[in-house]
Design an enzyme around this catalytic site. Structure first.
Site, PDB file in Angstrom:
ATOM      1  N   ASP A  82     135.251  73.343  31.113  1.00  0.00           N
ATOM      2  CA  ASP A  82     134.794  73.352  32.501  1.00  0.00           C
ATOM      3  C   ASP A  82     134.345  74.774  32.870  1.00  0.00           C
ATOM      4  OD1 ASP A  82     134.442  72.330  35.091  1.00  0.00           O
ATOM      5  OD2 ASP A  82     136.511  72.797  35.687  1.00  0.00           O
ATOM      6  N   HIS A  83     133.174  74.904  33.461  1.00  0.00           N
ATOM      7  CA  HIS A  83     132.667  76.210  33.925  1.00  0.00           C
ATOM      8  C   HIS A  83     132.709  77.300  32.862  1.00  0.00           C
ATOM      9  CE1 HIS A  83     131.992  75.064  38.076  1.00  0.00           C
ATOM     10  NE2 HIS A  83     133.135  74.404  38.027  1.00  0.00           N
ATOM     11  N   ASP A 104     128.080  77.616  32.886  1.00  0.00           N
ATOM     12  CA  ASP A 104     127.849  77.814  34.321  1.00  0.00           C
ATOM     13  C   ASP A 104     127.168  79.152  34.572  1.00  0.00           C
ATOM     14  OD1 ASP A 104     127.870  78.204  37.010  1.00  0.00           O
ATOM     15  OD2 ASP A 104     130.012  77.839  37.311  1.00  0.00           O
ATOM     16  N   HIS A 181     135.164  73.578  45.364  1.00  0.00           N
ATOM     17  CA  HIS A 181     136.464  73.503  44.683  1.00  0.00           C
ATOM     18  C   HIS A 181     137.592  73.788  45.667  1.00  0.00           C
ATOM     19  CE1 HIS A 181     133.679  74.881  41.331  1.00  0.00           C
ATOM     20  NE2 HIS A 181     134.096  73.697  40.924  1.00  0.00           N
ATOM     21  N   GLY A 212     136.039  67.138  43.486  1.00  0.00           N
ATOM     22  CA  GLY A 212     136.304  65.763  43.938  1.00  0.00           C
ATOM     23  C   GLY A 212     137.498  65.643  44.877  1.00  0.00           C
TER      24      GLY A 212
HETATM   25 ZN    ZN Z   1     133.768  72.813  39.120  1.00  0.00          ZN
END
Ligand code: ZN
Length: 285
Positions: A82-83, A104, A181, A212
């Site tokens: 992630d990222h 990212d 986030h 989310g």
């Molecule tokens: Zn994220």
């Protein structure tokens, strides 16, 4: 079942009108909780880790534990960076055995983001690993291990998204549409008009929604009908784990660590199940 790429999971999700939940992972209890929840609900699932989480767990340890548990399950599972903050981190994750990486470069000028993402895509695809790119800066509602510590909530430009996807060859796109986030200070306003325009322009590749946690279920589902096929949940699992620990740590202490961690792990199983149902991936494995 073997570990699969995010592309494989997301293309199927998009066609089936659901999203695959991607949960950030911090430790053994997380891995067990996420995989138990997904297995019991017959859901595909992605375990993801940002750089700080990879550093904390150890990349080989994280992938090794996930693989050993998944070997006995009959659901498809993704392992995703992630990222990813740099080319080097993305390559390191591939070396650990991640089947999907995010690069990212969203804080960089567009041309630089495109050049760096393209380099990651070339290396990753050579290894059978798929790539998520980011454009439009997904902001930071509160401190969390994902992303940079900044307060911007960026809205992606659909024309730039079209160019970004075309020139980089990414497999899925994370575009900021008002999501962030951490814990939202007020109800998040997703820009569905922007999402619709992006979906129209990017040639059908799966879209990813970060941040989310705290987005109402009806908004998540609307986003799914518009082409979002992966939804990231980080904060909500940390919150479930820490809140339960905080309750139990105030109770009588018998110095039994497993007795303290079990209710917290159970809280994460319940939380993961709720979010699997929200994105409608239950029964889709
Ligand atoms: Zn994220």
């Amino acid at each position: 079942m073997p570990i699969v790429t995010n592309k494989e999971l997301l293309v199927k999700a998009k066609a089936g009108h659901y999203a695959v939940p991607a949960f950030n992972t911090n430790n053994l209890e997380y891995i067990q909780a996420i995989l138990q929840a997904a297995s019991e609900l017959h859901s595909p699932v992605i375990l993801e880790a940002a750089k700080s989480e990879v550093d904390y767990m150890g990349g080989h340890t994280f992938v090794g534990i996930v693989r050993s548990i998944v070997a006995d399950l009959s659901i498809p599972v993704g392992i995703h960076l992630d990222h990813g903050p740099s080319y080097d981190e993305a390559i390191r994750a591939i070396h650990y055995g991640f089947k999907s990486v995010m690069y990212d470069g969203s804080l960089l000028p567009l041309d630089e983001n495109i050049a760096n993402t393209k380099a990651v895509v070339k290396a990753a695809h050579a290894c059978g690993v798929t790539v998520e790119g980011e454009i439009g800066v997904i902001g930071q509602a509160a401190n969390s291990p994902e992303g940079a510590k900044h307060d911007m909530i960026g809205i992606a430009d659909p024309v730039q998204c079209e160019r970004f996807v075309k020139e980089t060859g990414i497999d899925c796109l994370a575009a900021g549409i008002g999501n962030a986030h951490g814990i939202y200070k007020k109800k998040p306003e997703l820009h569905f008009d922007v999402l619709a325009d992006i979906e129209k322009r990017v040639g059908g590749i799966p879209l990813v929604l970060h941040g989310g946690t705290g987005i109402p279920e009806e908004d998540l589902r609307k986003a799914i009908t518009m082409g979002v096929s992966k939804i990231n949940f980080g904060t909500v699992m940390r919150k479930a784990f820490i809140e339960q620990l905080a309750i139990d740590i105030k109770g009588p202490m018998d110095w039994e660590l497993m007795a303290l961690l079990t209710p917290a792990k159970n809280k994460m199983i319940e939380t993961a199940k709720n979010h699997i149902r929200m994105v409608m991936s239950n029964g889709k494995a």
